[in-house]
Design a protein around this motif. Structure first.
Motif, PDB file in Angstrom:
ATOM      1  N   SER A  55       0.911  -1.137  -0.071  1.00 37.96           N
ATOM      2  CA  SER A  55       0.152  -0.034   0.147  1.00 37.96           C
ATOM      3  C   SER A  55       0.907   1.338   0.153  1.00 37.96           C
ATOM      4  CB  SER A  55      -0.908   0.059   1.227  1.00 37.96           C
ATOM      5  OG  SER A  55      -1.564   1.134   1.423  1.00 37.96           O
ATOM      6  N   ALA A 112       0.462   1.758  -9.151  1.00 38.68           N
ATOM      7  CA  ALA A 112      -0.614   0.761  -8.748  1.00 38.68           C
ATOM      8  C   ALA A 112      -0.879  -0.106  -9.730  1.00 38.68           C
ATOM      9  CB  ALA A 112      -1.799   1.476  -8.162  1.00 38.68           C
ATOM     10  N   GLU A 162      -1.883  -1.303  -3.846  1.00 41.33           N
ATOM     11  CA  GLU A 162      -2.820  -0.124  -3.296  1.00 41.33           C
ATOM     12  C   GLU A 162      -2.290   1.279  -3.348  1.00 41.33           C
ATOM     13  OE1 GLU A 162      -4.965  -0.042   0.304  1.00 41.33           O
ATOM     14  OE2 GLU A 162      -5.214  -1.946   0.003  1.00 41.33           O
TER      15      GLU A 162
END
Ligand SMILES: [Zn+2]
Length: 251
Positions: free
Chosen positions: A39, A235, A241
């Motif tokens: 992320s 991404a 993410e």
């Protein structure tokens, strides 16, 4: 999920960091020891507020335009800098920063992204100079009000206009961030108007005496799009993410 090492290498190559002289290290600035990245949070400046937002979102990586370790700054990790870096380690968030390579990149860079936002077609770096000033020729000349409307429409905030030069603007240039000094280059290039983020007291006089309209559109406002575009690109390339966090800044 992607290896941090692979992500850093890919970004360093893609943004050609070895070809660009800068005032700060580009690439991985803080390695918090997490080798797998799931992320990413992106933002303009690695301030405490942005680190706190990245922590709240559970990010493994913070990717910014304005990182740390600027030429000439105090080296010890104390005070604000110590606190920010301590927060990164406590939250196991590594920090990557790209400064000039992210201004200059032909697709993801701040100058290209700003052109898209403002609707300047056939935008390109000026052929003379150091490559930081981008230019576009408008198909139909526009008034100062029309240029200001492009900026407020594209960035969601009114620019500060300092008058200089002709009523009708045909050739326009820009450089994101704190590049008001490049108004001199804009005059050398024969531009009618120049856009950057910040403004200095002397810019008023330079605009009048050089005969170039100046628009201060906001440092933060003009540099949001490059790092957000880089995050989107990563991404889709690596299936991680990504969230761009806009920590508002009126400057
Ligand atoms: Zn900047």
């Amino acid at each position: 999920m992607v290896e941090l090492k692979q992500l850093v290498q890919h970004c360093n190559d893609y943004l050609q960091i070895s070809a660009i002289d800068d005032y700060c290290p580009n690439g991985l600035q803080v390695d918090a020891g997490v080798s797998q990245i799931n992320s990413i949070v992106t933002g303009v400046t690695a301030s405490q507020a942005l680190i706190d937002a990245a922590t709240a979102h559970g990010a493994d990586l913070l990717l910014v335009h304005h990182g740390y370790f600027w030429k000439g700054e105090s080296m010890p990790l104390t005070g604000i800098k110590g606190q920010r870096i301590r927060s990164l380690f406590e939250s196991s968030i590594s920090l990557m920063a790209y400064h000039l390579p992210l201004d200059m990149h032909p697709e993801l860079g701040n100058n290209r992204q700003l052109a898209t936002r403002l609707g300047f077609d056939d935008a390109a770096p000026a052929e003379s100079g150091d490559g930081h000033v981008w230019v576009a020729e408008l198909p139909v000349p526009e008034s100062v009000g029309q240029i200001a409307a492009r900026i407020s429409g594209g960035l969601g905030r009114e620019p500060l206009h300092l008058p200089g030069g002709t009523e009708q603007i045909r050739r326009v240039g820009w450089c994101t961030g704190a590049a008001e000094g490049y108004i001199v280059t804009a005059a050398d290039l024969g531009l009618d108007a120049f856009i950057s983020g910040e403004v200095s007291e002397q810019t008023t006089h330079l605009a009048q005496e050089l005969g170039v309209h100046y628009f201060a559109a906001g440092h933060h406002a003009t540099e949001k799009f490059g790092v957000a575009a880089l995050g989107e690109y990563l991404a889709s390339k690596f299936g991680v993410e990504h969230r761009f966090v806009d920590v508002p800044n009126p400057v």
